[in-house]
Motif scaffolding. Structure first.
Motif, PDB file in Angstrom:
ATOM      1  N   VAL A  43       0.834  -1.207   0.000  1.00  0.00           N
ATOM      2  CA  VAL A  43       0.000   0.000   0.000  1.00  0.00           C
ATOM      3  C   VAL A  43       0.869   1.257   0.000  1.00  0.00           C
ATOM      4  N   HIS A  44       1.961   1.248   0.760  1.00  0.00           N
ATOM      5  CA  HIS A  44       2.871   2.410   0.746  1.00  0.00           C
ATOM      6  C   HIS A  44       3.419   2.650  -0.653  1.00  0.00           C
ATOM      7  N   ARG A  45       3.763   1.569  -1.343  1.00  0.00           N
ATOM      8  CA  ARG A  45       4.262   1.713  -2.718  1.00  0.00           C
ATOM      9  C   ARG A  45       3.172   2.288  -3.627  1.00  0.00           C
ATOM     10  N   LEU A  46       1.951   1.806  -3.476  1.00  0.00           N
ATOM     11  CA  LEU A  46       0.839   2.326  -4.278  1.00  0.00           C
ATOM     12  C   LEU A  46       0.533   3.784  -3.928  1.00  0.00           C
ATOM     13  N   GLU A  47       0.719   4.151  -2.669  1.00  0.00           N
ATOM     14  CA  GLU A  47       0.547   5.552  -2.276  1.00  0.00           C
ATOM     15  C   GLU A  47       1.628   6.415  -2.939  1.00  0.00           C
ATOM     16  N   ASP A  48       2.857   5.910  -2.965  1.00  0.00           N
ATOM     17  CA  ASP A  48       3.941   6.628  -3.634  1.00  0.00           C
ATOM     18  C   ASP A  48       3.630   6.845  -5.112  1.00  0.00           C
ATOM     19  N   LEU A  49       2.973   5.858  -5.719  1.00  0.00           N
ATOM     20  CA  LEU A  49       2.583   5.951  -7.130  1.00  0.00           C
ATOM     21  C   LEU A  49       1.278   6.734  -7.319  1.00  0.00           C
ATOM     22  N   GLN A  50       0.686   7.182  -6.209  1.00  0.00           N
ATOM     23  CA  GLN A  50      -0.557   7.963  -6.185  1.00  0.00           C
ATOM     24  C   GLN A  50      -1.764   7.206  -6.755  1.00  0.00           C
ATOM     25  N   MET A  51      -1.766   5.890  -6.538  1.00  0.00           N
ATOM     26  CA  MET A  51      -2.860   5.058  -7.021  1.00  0.00           C
ATOM     27  C   MET A  51      -3.893   4.757  -5.942  1.00  0.00           C
ATOM     28  N   VAL A  52      -3.470   4.835  -4.673  1.00  0.00           N
ATOM     29  CA  VAL A  52      -4.394   4.643  -3.552  1.00  0.00           C
ATOM     30  C   VAL A  52      -4.160   5.746  -2.538  1.00  0.00           C
ATOM     31  N   LYS A  53      -5.171   5.928  -1.691  1.00  0.00           N
ATOM     32  CA  LYS A  53      -5.038   6.898  -0.602  1.00  0.00           C
ATOM     33  C   LYS A  53      -5.758   6.357   0.613  1.00  0.00           C
ATOM     34  N   GLN A  54      -5.347   6.863   1.749  1.00  0.00           N
ATOM     35  CA  GLN A  54      -5.964   6.478   3.010  1.00  0.00           C
ATOM     36  C   GLN A  54      -7.142   7.412   3.274  1.00  0.00           C
ATOM     37  N   ILE A  55      -8.243   6.830   3.741  1.00  0.00           N
ATOM     38  CA  ILE A  55      -9.412   7.626   4.111  1.00  0.00           C
ATOM     39  C   ILE A  55      -9.771   7.305   5.558  1.00  0.00           C
ATOM     40  N   PRO A  56     -10.487   8.204   6.225  1.00  0.00           N
ATOM     41  CA  PRO A  56     -10.869   7.941   7.626  1.00  0.00           C
ATOM     42  C   PRO A  56     -11.753   6.700   7.738  1.00  0.00           C
ATOM     43  N   GLY A  57     -11.481   5.890   8.752  1.00  0.00           N
ATOM     44  CA  GLY A  57     -12.301   4.705   9.015  1.00  0.00           C
ATOM     45  C   GLY A  57     -13.094   4.904  10.285  1.00  0.00           C
ATOM     46  N   MET A  58     -13.808   3.883  10.692  1.00  0.00           N
ATOM     47  CA  MET A  58     -14.595   3.943  11.920  1.00  0.00           C
ATOM     48  C   MET A  58     -13.682   4.089  13.131  1.00  0.00           C
ATOM     49  N   ASP A  59     -12.541   3.415  13.068  1.00  0.00           N
ATOM     50  CA  ASP A  59     -11.579   3.402  14.155  1.00  0.00           C
ATOM     51  C   ASP A  59     -10.319   4.115  13.669  1.00  0.00           C
ATOM     52  N   ARG A  60      -9.832   5.079  14.431  1.00  0.00           N
ATOM     53  CA  ARG A  60      -8.655   5.853  14.019  1.00  0.00           C
ATOM     54  C   ARG A  60      -7.436   4.969  13.782  1.00  0.00           C
ATOM     55  N   ARG A  61      -7.348   3.864  14.488  1.00  0.00           N
ATOM     56  CA  ARG A  61      -6.187   2.972  14.364  1.00  0.00           C
ATOM     57  C   ARG A  61      -6.235   2.141  13.093  1.00  0.00           C
ATOM     58  N   GLU A  62      -7.399   2.067  12.478  1.00  0.00           N
ATOM     59  CA  GLU A  62      -7.600   1.211  11.313  1.00  0.00           C
ATOM     60  C   GLU A  62      -7.383   2.020  10.030  1.00  0.00           C
ATOM     61  N   LYS A  63      -6.505   1.524   9.167  1.00  0.00           N
ATOM     62  CA  LYS A  63      -6.254   2.205   7.899  1.00  0.00           C
ATOM     63  C   LYS A  63      -7.215   1.671   6.846  1.00  0.00           C
ATOM     64  N   VAL A  64      -8.002   2.577   6.264  1.00  0.00           N
ATOM     65  CA  VAL A  64      -8.903   2.214   5.174  1.00  0.00           C
ATOM     66  C   VAL A  64      -8.320   2.818   3.904  1.00  0.00           C
ATOM     67  N   ILE A  65      -8.216   1.993   2.876  1.00  0.00           N
ATOM     68  CA  ILE A  65      -7.568   2.389   1.643  1.00  0.00           C
ATOM     69  C   ILE A  65      -8.595   2.387   0.513  1.00  0.00           C
ATOM     70  N   GLN A  66      -8.513   3.400  -0.351  1.00  0.00           N
ATOM     71  CA  GLN A  66      -9.357   3.416  -1.537  1.00  0.00           C
ATOM     72  C   GLN A  66      -8.521   3.853  -2.732  1.00  0.00           C
ATOM     73  N   LEU A  67      -9.020   3.559  -3.924  1.00  0.00           N
ATOM     74  CA  LEU A  67      -8.329   3.973  -5.134  1.00  0.00           C
ATOM     75  C   LEU A  67      -8.471   5.476  -5.331  1.00  0.00           C
ATOM     76  N   THR A  68      -7.432   6.085  -5.873  1.00  0.00           N
ATOM     77  CA  THR A  68      -7.510   7.488  -6.279  1.00  0.00           C
ATOM     78  C   THR A  68      -8.080   7.530  -7.697  1.00  0.00           C
ATOM     79  N   GLU A  69      -8.284   8.720  -8.207  1.00  0.00           N
ATOM     80  CA  GLU A  69      -8.748   8.856  -9.591  1.00  0.00           C
ATOM     81  C   GLU A  69      -7.736   8.219 -10.544  1.00  0.00           C
ATOM     82  N   LEU A  70      -6.445   8.477 -10.294  1.00  0.00           N
ATOM     83  CA  LEU A  70      -5.396   7.873 -11.115  1.00  0.00           C
ATOM     84  C   LEU A  70      -5.435   6.351 -10.985  1.00  0.00           C
ATOM     85  N   GLY A  71      -5.639   5.850  -9.771  1.00  0.00           N
ATOM     86  CA  GLY A  71      -5.739   4.410  -9.547  1.00  0.00           C
ATOM     87  C   GLY A  71      -6.881   3.788 -10.334  1.00  0.00           C
ATOM     88  N   GLU A  72      -8.004   4.477 -10.386  1.00  0.00           N
ATOM     89  CA  GLU A  72      -9.165   4.008 -11.168  1.00  0.00           C
ATOM     90  C   GLU A  72      -8.809   3.939 -12.652  1.00  0.00           C
TER      91      GLU A  72
END
Length: 121
Positions: A43-72
């Motif tokens: 996921v860090h590599r995909l974030e570096d490539l700007q294909m995914v990003k982290q979004i807020p989840g229900m729990d602050r400790r939990e990382k939720v990942i979604q595709l960016t526009e570029l990732g789509e």
């Protein structure tokens, strides 16, 4: 996929998120039977490539990942190439034979996974 600096393991993460929507690292790790730190690195590599990003989840400790526009966009481009490849490798194989193959291969995979779990090394 090399055009986009994607390995198969990075593609798996993109594919999972596209198929299942925004997902946690744990969900992805469970799906592919790998440790969470392995998914974190991907996921860090995909974030570096700007294909995914982290979004807020229900729990602050939990990382939720979604595709960016570029990732789509990259998903769509890769999916098109993969579909073309799938059609070319299945050319000349009857639909019935394809169906049998698609039903048999997952069973073989399960047997392989069971065998790996029973090793006593």
């Amino acid at each position: 996929m090399s055009t986009y600096e994607l390995s198969y393991s990075l593609w798996q993460v993109i594919f999972y998120i596209k198929t299942n929507g925004p997902s946690t690292l744990v969900e992805i790790a469970i799906k592919y039977n790998v440790e969470k730190p392995t998914i974190t690195r991907r996921v860090h590599r995909l974030e570096d490539l700007q294909m995914v990003k982290q979004i807020p989840g229900m729990d602050r400790r939990e990382k939720v990942i979604q595709l960016t526009e570029l990732g789509e966009e990259i998903y769509q481009a890769c999916r098109k190439k993969i579909t073309e490849l799938e059609h070319s490798v299945m050319e000349g194989i009857a639909n019935e034979e394809q169906l049998i193959t698609f039903q048999t291969l997952p069973k073989i995979q399960v047997n392989i996974m069971k065998g790996e779990g029973s090793k006593s090394e």
